[in-house]
Design an enzyme around this catalytic site. Structure first.
Site, PDB file in Angstrom:
ATOM      1  N   GLY A 256      31.624  44.786  48.093  1.00  0.00           N
ATOM      2  CA  GLY A 256      32.611  45.475  48.902  1.00  0.00           C
ATOM      3  C   GLY A 256      33.253  46.586  48.088  1.00  0.00           C
ATOM      4  O   GLY A 256      33.380  47.721  48.531  1.00  0.00           O
ATOM      5  N   GLU A 291      41.275  44.788  44.901  1.00  0.00           N
ATOM      6  CA  GLU A 291      40.832  45.491  43.678  1.00  0.00           C
ATOM      7  C   GLU A 291      42.025  45.818  42.793  1.00  0.00           C
ATOM      8  O   GLU A 291      41.942  45.751  41.569  1.00  0.00           O
ATOM      9  CB  GLU A 291      40.054  46.757  44.042  1.00  0.00           C
ATOM     10  N   HIS A 294      43.120  43.041  40.605  1.00  0.00           N
ATOM     11  CA  HIS A 294      42.257  42.915  39.420  1.00  0.00           C
ATOM     12  C   HIS A 294      42.727  43.776  38.244  1.00  0.00           C
ATOM     13  O   HIS A 294      42.337  43.527  37.106  1.00  0.00           O
ATOM     14  CB  HIS A 294      40.833  43.332  39.755  1.00  0.00           C
TER      15      HIS A 294
HETATM   16 ZN   LIG Z   1      37.202  40.806  43.168  1.00  0.00          ZN
END
Ligand SMILES: [Zn+2]
Length: 820
Positions: A256, A291, A294
């Site tokens: 993704g 994201e 992260h």
């Molecule tokens: Zn991830």
């Protein structure tokens, strides 16, 4: 090419530390190859000893270690031995590398819309040595100074801020310490939009042919980006450290998105070119938040070895749904989590390959990839929700902050994470971790009319999991009771259960990780009660219980179909609408119903879609989802013909190329679209999406000649990209008679494993899943696949894909033998 083992990585990390990586890429050497020069500064704790460098080049021109030339022929199987190290060392490598077509390494592709070329780096999980020489393991972090030569009209982006120093020459500012797997460079005539928030420069970038979409969607994406930054700064109490924040939409991306610090890459289908539902925008927003999470968890603190990859993903998944539900307009994002992500994870739990969230052995890097599944994401996130319920949110956030601060720019592992959590909580989490993190399996919860809540633990994976959850009852759409409790025994009596309630719903708030068995009265009441129920989380649990009930052979698929036709047209949440419809059209009807029942069932799905479409408010998400389901299921030739020709379309779907392709693919499946027809639609849509949809449509034609062509393209055309293979495989199995398709079960086991000769593991595992003969629900298929899984030439990733698809096929066989 041997995959780095955990032991090798541990030894190498004990011996060396890497200070600095200087990487110089020349992307102006044609479409096949690029130049790569690397200068690595590193130290060695035991001078005189030896180690090795990772390098997977087309050719190596020169190597120097501490100024002394090394013979390039010393590189064997992707490794360059480095002997007689000093305390401080410099190794320099000049090499020629190959662009990839499978989404791993430095991927290069041509946009069919305008002939422009685009390059992006996806170095996860172990592709970095195909781009530059390095010590490729997550705990040898170093700062990166990257420079890039590229065609003059290109734009270059990367982890550090890019500056054009001369025509075609770019320098990226030196980074903080990065792991090899999240270094990236994106280059091409990308177009951009810019903004700024809280001192962080923001950019979003896409192919030039997507400029209109970029400008249309940019403001919404910036808004979510800013809301997520604020949420994480509040929650983590640690500033985002990596400078500019660029988000790049790239073509033919396997995952993704990927959390490269300061330069996140996304699959560019997320820049919707046609009508998009709120749910689709929510999913993209969730990916943006995922994201970004992260940046802290994964990038600032990185797992020491791949066996803790779950910690990155569970954490990002949990944080993203928390962020979207609290900090954006998508306050209901957990509904989508329940029906989409958890269903994915429950399926993984039911497969023989199920594994604990944490502590699965990853003896080498590639074997870690196999466990990168619905358990790492959805179960892991659910388990973190349970942890929050167990220790309280304040302690949880304090623990996270302490973990981030004590490991920043470095690495951590499960035991260290748990230790900080225990410190914040003030007592041991050993039992909790053993049950939830270190044991596989999912419990089944059931509530009977006497108020007895039972927990059934899977025999194969006994564990004593304590569940924080609520149970609720509903009557005529209204909640008549709700009780919050912690279930830490095999059964318990729940206070307040009203036995006459039409629906009894265990786990009604969807807080815990468990499959739900509905009592017979609740199941029978669903067609009447589900449409009246306002609580979308409870509806998500109920829809999920129907689906997992079918998959576990405890609910008759005919009953599920009755629930669908009664309740789906009234479903008001478009995440539930689209996910439930997808489960019926793609799995339940084609796999679980006997062949003679499929056409009738599809007609019922189409009818439900038509009813919904006709009464939905024009332009609404309901109308859009219903139109898509109708287009995918109807056999009404006149309607298909009108829609594909652009007539009688709802206003919002006029000029929507993606919708037109859904219509055309249905026509192809029904034998109503020949080559001439497909080519005509393709001529109107010369984009990458159009080309892929055209391939899928061609593969979806039912004739034996057409199937033979499609299969030979999948199994033998080495020029096909990862996305082209996916499109062909999806189309292939979407149509055709069982007689015509049956031989391809044997072809699958013979042909697909051989793709490993030219296709990377990420791409191959996906093809092995999509090309699996799921429609041949017969014991012969089971025997064929089982035999293939024993073969030594089948890669571990393909074996895993085969095993997971086989387990779904066996679920269908079990259901058919019980209910047909
Ligand atoms: Zn991830």
């Amino acid at each position: 090419m041997p995959s780095l083992t955990r032991d090798e990585a541990r030894q190498r990390a004990q011996l060396i530390s890497v200070q600095r990586m200087e990487v110089d890429l020349d992307l102006d050497r044609g479409t096949e190859h690029f130049g790569s020069s690397t200068r690595i500064t590193f130290s060695c704790s035991a001078p005189g000893s030896a180690t090795f460098l990772d390098l997977r080049a087309v050719s190596v021109e020169t190597i120097e270690l501490n100024g002394i030339p090394v013979d390039p022929a010393a590189v064997v199987d992707g490794r360059l031995p480095l002997a007689d190290l000093g305390a401080d060392n410099v190794v320099e490598v000049r090499s020629t590398m190959a662009y990839s077509r499978d989404g791993q390494g430095l991927h290069r592709s041509t946009d069919p819309a305008d002939g422009e070329d685009y390059v992006y780096g996806h170095l996860f999980l172990d592709a970095a040595p195909t781009v530059f020489a390095c010590f490729d393991q997550p705990d040898l972090k170093a700062s990166y100074a990257v420079s890039v030569r590229a065609p003059q009209e290109w734009v270059v982006l990367g982890n550090g801020r890019a500056t054009r120093t001369a025509p075609g020459q770019w320098d990226l500012s030196e980074t903080l310490p990065l792991a090899t797997y999240f270094v990236t460079v994106c280059a091409g005539p990308y177009v951009s939009v810019h903004d700024e928030h809280d001192g962080i420069p923001l950019g979003i970038h896409a192919r030039r042919s997507l400029q209109r979409e970029l400008e249309a969607h940019g403001p919404q994406m910036f808004e979510v980006t800013k809301q997520s930054f604020d949420h994480y700064h509040r929650t983590f109490d640690v500033r985002y450290p990596f400078g500019d924040y660029d988000q790049v939409f790239v073509p033919e991306f396997n995952a993704g998105a990927m959390e490269n610090p300061g330069c996140v890459t996304f699959r560019d289908q997320m820049l919707f070119r046609g009508a998009a539902t709120r749910q689709e925008v929510m999913q993209r927003s969730n990916t943006i938040a995922h994201e970004m999470a992260h940046m802290w968890f994964g990038d600032l603190v990185t797992m020491r070895w791949w066996d803790d990859l779950w910690l990155n993903e569970s954490f990002a998944e949990f944080m993203a749904y928390t962020a979207t539900s609290r900090a954006t307009e998508f306050t209901d994002s957990w509904v989508e989590f329940g029906i989409s992500r958890k269903q994915w994870g429950y399926a993984a739990e039911r497969a023989p390959s199920t594994h604990p969230v944490a502590g699965s052995p990853a003896p080498d890097a590639q074997s870690a990839l196999a466990n990168f599944d619905g358990i790492s994401y959805a179960k892991g996130a659910s388990v973190l929700r349970q942890l929050v319920a167990h220790i309280g949110e304040e302690a949880f956030n304090a623990g996270v902050t302490a973990y981030l601060r004590s490991h920043e720019h470095s690495n951590g592992e499960l035991s260290e994470f748990l230790a900080t959590m225990e410190e914040a909580h003030g007592s041991s989490l050993a039992d909790w971790s053993a049950a939830w993190l270190e044991t596989a399996g999912v419990d089944v919860l059931a509530l009977d009319r006497d108020g007895t809540l039972t927990r059934t633990t899977p025999q194969a994976h006994p564990a004593d999991r304590s569940h924080a959850l609520d149970v609720a009852g509903f009557d005529d759409g209204a909640e008549v009771f709700r009780t919050r409790l912690t279930l830490d025994t095999a059964s318990a009596t729940v206070d307040g259960v009203q036995r006459e309630a039409a629906l009894l719903v265990p786990n009604a708030g969807d807080l815990t990780w468990a499959q739900v068995d509905l009592d017979a009265e609740s199941l029978a009441a669903l067609p009447r009660e589900l449409p009246r129920l306002d609580d979308s989380i409870a509806r998500s649990v109920l829809w999920g219980a129907v689906l997992t009930g079918v998959y576990r052979a405890s609910v008759d698929p005919a009953v599920a179909l009755d629930v669908f036709t009664a309740a789906w047209p009234h479903e008001s949440d478009d995440a539930l609408m689209s996910r439930v419809a997808l489960a019926f059209t793609d799995r339940l009807v084609p796999q679980f119903l006997p062949p003679e029942g499929v056409a009738g069932a599809r007609a019922r799905l189409a009818n439900a879609a038509l009813t919904t479409f006709e009464v939905a408010e024009p332009g609404s998400d309901r109308a859009l989802v219903a139109a898509r389901v109708l287009a995918a299921t109807t056999t009404d030739e006149a309607r298909l013909e009108a829609w594909v020709s652009g007539r009688s379309l709802p206003t919002e779907l006029e000029h929507d190329s993606d919708f037109r392709w859904i219509v055309l693919q249905t026509m192809a499946r029904l034998g109503l679209a020949d080559e001439h027809r497909i080519a005509a639609v393709e001529a109107d849509d010369t984009t990458l999406s159009g080309r892929l949809a055209g391939l899928a449509a061609r593969a979806a034609r039912p004739g034996t000649r057409e199937k033979a062509w499609a299969w030979s393209e999948i199994s033998g055309n080495r020029e096909r990209s990862n996305y082209e293979l996916n499109a062909l495989a999806t189309g292939f199995w979407s149509s055709g008679s069982l007689e015509d398709l049956r031989p391809y079960a044997a072809r699958y086991v013979a042909d697909i494993p051989r793709l490993a000769e030219w296709l990377g593991a990420d791409a191959l595992d996906r093809v092995a899943t999509l090309a699996f003969p799921s429609r041949i629900v017969e014991t012969e298929t089971v025997a064929l696949v089982r035999a293939a899984m024993e073969r030594p030439d089948v890669t571990s990733g393909v074996r895993r894909s085969m095993g997971d698809e086989l387990s779904k096929l066996e679920e269908a066989l079990a259901s058919r033998s019980r209910w047909s």
